[in-house]
Design a protein around this motif. Structure first.
Motif, PDB file in Angstrom:
ATOM      1  N   ALA A  41      28.658  23.576  -3.336  1.00  0.00           N
ATOM      2  CA  ALA A  41      28.181  23.680  -4.713  1.00  0.00           C
ATOM      3  C   ALA A  41      26.681  23.432  -4.748  1.00  0.00           C
ATOM      4  CB  ALA A  41      28.910  22.678  -5.598  1.00  0.00           C
ATOM      5  N   THR A  53      30.759  28.299  -5.233  1.00  0.00           N
ATOM      6  CA  THR A  53      31.214  29.657  -4.920  1.00  0.00           C
ATOM      7  C   THR A  53      31.897  29.614  -3.551  1.00  0.00           C
ATOM      8  OG1 THR A  53      28.983  30.173  -4.112  1.00  0.00           O
ATOM      9  CG2 THR A  53      29.506  30.765  -6.384  1.00  0.00           C
ATOM     10  N   ARG A  54      31.408  30.373  -2.594  1.00  0.00           N
ATOM     11  CA  ARG A  54      32.028  30.343  -1.268  1.00  0.00           C
ATOM     12  C   ARG A  54      31.522  29.192  -0.408  1.00  0.00           C
ATOM     13  NH1 ARG A  54      34.807  34.098   1.013  1.00  0.00           N
ATOM     14  NH2 ARG A  54      33.806  33.822   3.031  1.00  0.00           N
ATOM     15  N   ASP A  97      34.584  37.998  -9.164  1.00  0.00           N
ATOM     16  CA  ASP A  97      35.077  37.036  -8.180  1.00  0.00           C
ATOM     17  C   ASP A  97      35.411  35.732  -8.909  1.00  0.00           C
ATOM     18  OD1 ASP A  97      35.327  35.517  -5.550  1.00  0.00           O
ATOM     19  OD2 ASP A  97      34.592  37.467  -4.836  1.00  0.00           O
ATOM     20  N   THR A  98      35.464  34.646  -8.176  1.00  0.00           N
ATOM     21  CA  THR A  98      35.745  33.345  -8.782  1.00  0.00           C
ATOM     22  C   THR A  98      34.659  32.346  -8.400  1.00  0.00           C
ATOM     23  OG1 THR A  98      37.134  32.709  -6.903  1.00  0.00           O
ATOM     24  CG2 THR A  98      38.249  33.667  -8.811  1.00  0.00           C
ATOM     25  N   ALA A  99      34.293  31.494  -9.352  1.00  0.00           N
ATOM     26  CA  ALA A  99      33.315  30.430  -9.112  1.00  0.00           C
ATOM     27  C   ALA A  99      33.636  29.277 -10.057  1.00  0.00           C
ATOM     28  CB  ALA A  99      31.892  30.931  -9.352  1.00  0.00           C
ATOM     29  N   ARG A 100      33.549  28.071  -9.568  1.00  0.00           N
ATOM     30  CA  ARG A 100      33.913  26.903 -10.352  1.00  0.00           C
ATOM     31  C   ARG A 100      32.674  26.194 -10.887  1.00  0.00           C
ATOM     32  NH1 ARG A 100      38.049  25.585 -13.076  1.00  0.00           N
ATOM     33  NH2 ARG A 100      39.487  25.950 -11.362  1.00  0.00           N
ATOM     34  N   LEU A 109      26.147  35.605  -2.767  1.00  0.00           N
ATOM     35  CA  LEU A 109      27.018  34.440  -2.869  1.00  0.00           C
ATOM     36  C   LEU A 109      28.446  34.741  -2.433  1.00  0.00           C
ATOM     37  CD1 LEU A 109      25.910  32.872  -6.282  1.00  0.00           C
ATOM     38  CD2 LEU A 109      25.499  31.932  -4.002  1.00  0.00           C
ATOM     39  N   PHE A 110      28.929  35.944  -2.738  1.00  0.00           N
ATOM     40  CA  PHE A 110      30.320  36.279  -2.467  1.00  0.00           C
ATOM     41  C   PHE A 110      30.490  37.163  -1.239  1.00  0.00           C
ATOM     42  CE2 PHE A 110      30.040  35.557  -7.118  1.00  0.00           C
ATOM     43  CZ  PHE A 110      30.795  34.392  -7.161  1.00  0.00           C
ATOM     44  N   VAL A 113      27.439  24.843  -9.513  1.00  0.00           N
ATOM     45  CA  VAL A 113      28.431  25.912  -9.418  1.00  0.00           C
ATOM     46  C   VAL A 113      28.878  26.016  -7.969  1.00  0.00           C
ATOM     47  CG1 VAL A 113      28.960  28.328  -9.879  1.00  0.00           C
ATOM     48  CG2 VAL A 113      27.240  27.143 -11.267  1.00  0.00           C
ATOM     49  N   ALA A 125      33.957  34.816 -12.290  1.00  0.00           N
ATOM     50  CA  ALA A 125      32.546  34.968 -11.942  1.00  0.00           C
ATOM     51  C   ALA A 125      32.191  36.449 -12.011  1.00  0.00           C
ATOM     52  CB  ALA A 125      32.257  34.424 -10.553  1.00  0.00           C
TER      53      ALA A 125
END
Length: 641
Positions: A173, A169-170, A98-101, A206-207, A167, A119
């Motif tokens: 942070a 995620t959805r 997935d993606t996480a910043r 988290l996702f 971090v 991620a």
């Protein structure tokens, strides 16, 4: 005649070199573009191949669109247990993608170039050789409060094992303890993308993928071949999953990533084409001047028995030699140019993988052919004019080339334009330059045709630059006008770099803030219409309170009335398909569900575009058929005062 042509080139070394320089630069741009993009492609290939190096086959999500990378919904996690029980399977490991910043200590997002941050959710110790990541320090995350990050991000921001990092995620942070530092194969990062690694259970939570997986990596037991392993696994997979070899999975994911960089290849090739076009005019002009200066030489060749064909051949050979040498020089200069372009991209934040410069046969052939053909085409008209030199010109002082048919037609016109331009533009030269300036002005009018030809290359180059500047400014102006026309909202909430898009929870949180009058989210996804891909948007019921929509048919009440089966479309899109209010529309979604919709409104989109596409459905219908929806934009209108 070939020997004569080559000796003539040797006698005009400086002019020949300057003539060739125009082609060298153009070919270098073409060669450098291919080398750079091929190098990037191989870098991505290497990165993805390394990530699946220990996997014989890979189970991934299947969608109705044949998407190559794991989609947002995944497939049931029970597939992993079923696969592990098969006698053909030696080991299997499941994971989330997935993606996480990652957010640094100053609140800024880490990563470069706007690439999606990566991620992973996996159990590092259990995955063993099937783990796409390599532990460079510390340990694998083992709980809900731990994360591992890529080494490039850790070094750039000064993080070490044991430090805290935020971090996103959805949801909001939150802070995690850095348990380990990782690499993707031999790379510290890929294309400037950051990497966040969670244990599998944490990633599923988290996702929003509880009880689901995006990937299962599998190795076969003993002498089981890849094909046999795929055939053994396939009957145990649900409709939402597919199995393919590790190599095929790596190529598919690399191709998806490389396709996103196609714009870079076309953008740089456009500059190469402009350079070659201008170079062609320079060569044509230079050869015309050279041939005019060699009138008596060419006439002498005719007197000694040379035929018109032989004279033509000598000029063509001269051009061919210049083009060949220039193209070879440009080809190898392109290698250095590719390095420079790569460094430039890295300097502006687009850090792309580099696994060593790649010079393919395609690059060599295309570069040489383009350079040589452009040179030959540019030399064709001067070469034909050279054949018209009469033998008697050898004994006449001051003999010139006879004008061609087009030269006679345009000579008088050209003369008037050049003389008029020189009278105006040459006045400062004559006034400020003294006798030398006056001589230069008179010299420009002595041969108007030559002056016009010399100016043509510069004129075309400047015209192209002006065209690009005007076009860019026009596009910018159209976009600004569209923003001014559409946007009435006080605020727009977006992700800092576009990745990851914000979860609908952010929209609901904003709606609860004091003083907020209206909130509307805009989501997007891919669908199919009549077998063709189509980007669709989903809008909140209060979108008309945050944007000014110019309705052709319908009213601001339409978005709130879309429900599960309504849609509104742009006027242009409706005209192309013969749609009107009440027309049915059937869209296929990535999950295989058909959305049966009815057109409820048609609107006039501004020329500069809008935050949603040609087709907009309600968020209720979108959320029902698209897993894990996220907002590209959230528009906020505040109460008066």
């Amino acid at each position: 005649m070939t020997r004569v042509a080559l000796r003539g080139l040797a006698g005009r070394k400086l002019r020949s070199a300057l003539t060739a320089l125009a082609i060298v630069l153009g070919v270098a741009m073409v060669s450098g573009t291919f080398v750079l993009t091929d190098t990037i492609d191989r870098g991505f290939d290497a990165a993805y191949t390394q990530s699946y190096d220990g996997s014989d086959v890979v189970i991934s999500e299947r969608t109705s669109f044949g998407q190559e990378q794991a989609g947002p919904g995944g497939f049931p996690a029970g597939v992993l247990d079923q696969v592990r029980r098969l006698p053909e399977v030696k080991a299997a490991a499941g994971g989330i993608v997935d993606t996480a910043r990652l957010i640094d200590r100053h609140g800024d997002a880490l990563g470069k170039g706007g690439v999606p941050p990566m991620a992973f959710g996996l159990d590092g110790e259990e995955a063993g050789d099937l783990n796409p990541l390599v532990l460079a320090g510390g340990a694998w995350p083992s709980g809900p409060g731990e994360v591992a990050i890529d080494r490039a991000a850790a070094e750039d921001a000064g993080y070490r094992v044991g430090d805290a990092i935020r971090v996103a995620t959805r949801g909001p942070a939150r802070s995690y303890r850095i348990a380990g530092i990782v690499r993707l194969g031999e790379l510290d990062s890929i294309g400037g993308a950051t990497i966040a690694v969670f244990d599998l259970a944490t990633a599923q939570r988290l996702f929003a993928k509880a009880g689901r997986l995006d990937l299962v990596r599998v190795t076969g037991d003993g002498d089981v071949g890849t094909g046999a392993l795929q055939r053994a696994i396939a009957p145990h997979l649900p409709a939402a999953a597919q199995v393919r070899s590790g190599l095929a999975q790596a190529k598919a994911e690399s191709a998806d990533t490389s396709d996103g960089l196609a714009f870079l290849r076309y953008f740089l090739l456009a500059f190469g084409a402009i350079a070659l076009l201008v170079g062609g005019f320079v060569i044509a002009n230079t050869l015309s001047i050279t041939i005019a200066q060699r009138t008596r030489e060419l006439a002498t060749l005719r007197t000694l028995g040379g035929s018109r064909r032989q004279v033509l051949t000598s000029v063509i050979v001269e051009a061919l030699a210049v083009g060949a040498v220039a193209s070879v020089a440009g080809l190898f200069l392109g290698l250095g140019l590719a390095k420079g372009l790569g460094a430039l991209l890295a300097g502006i934040g687009i850090d792309l993988p580099d696994d060593g410069a790649v010079l393919t046969g395609r690059t060599v052939v295309v570069s040489l052919l383009v350079g040589i053909l452009i040179t030959l085409l540019a030399a064709l008209r001067p070469a034909v004019r050279a054949t018209r030199v009469p033998p008697i010109a050898a004994v006449r002082e001051g003999a010139v080339l006879p004008p061609g048919r087009f030269g006679r037609l345009g000579g008088a016109l050209t003369a008037r334009v050049v003389r008029a331009a020189v009278r105006v533009l040459g006045w400062p030269s004559a006034r400020l330059g003294g006798p030398a300036g006056a001589l230069a002005a008179r010299n420009a009018t002595r041969n108007p045709g030559r002056t016009a030809s010399t100016a043509a290359a510069l004129m075309i180059g400047l015209a192209l630059v002006t065209f690009v500047a005007v076009l860019a400014n026009g596009l910018r102006s159209s976009f600004v006008d569209s923003v001014d026309e559409l946007f009435t909202a006080d605020y727009a909430l977006t992700a800092e770099t576009g990745f990851p898009a914000l979860a609908p929870e952010a929209e609901r949180a904003v709606a609860r803030a004091p003083g907020v009058a209206a909130v509307a989210g805009v989501r997007s996804g891919k669908a199919k219409l009549d077998g063709k891909d189509l980007m669709i948007s989903a809008v909140g019921p209060r979108i008309a309170q945050t944007l000014r929509i110019d309705w052709d048919q319908g009213s601001d009440a339409v978005p709130a009335q879309l429900g599960d089966d309504g849609v509104f479309v742009t006027r242009k899109w409706a005209d192309e398909r013969g749609l009107r209010i009440g027309s049915p529309l059937v869209l296929s979604t990535p999950t295989g569900t058909d959305l049966r919709l009815t057109v409820r409104g048609i609107w006039n989109e501004p020329k500069g575009g809008s935050p949603f596409g040609d087709v907009a459905i309600g968020t209720a219908a979108f959320d029902r058929t698209f897993p894990n929806p996220r907002n590209d934009f959230t528009f906020v209108e505040m109460e008066a005062g």
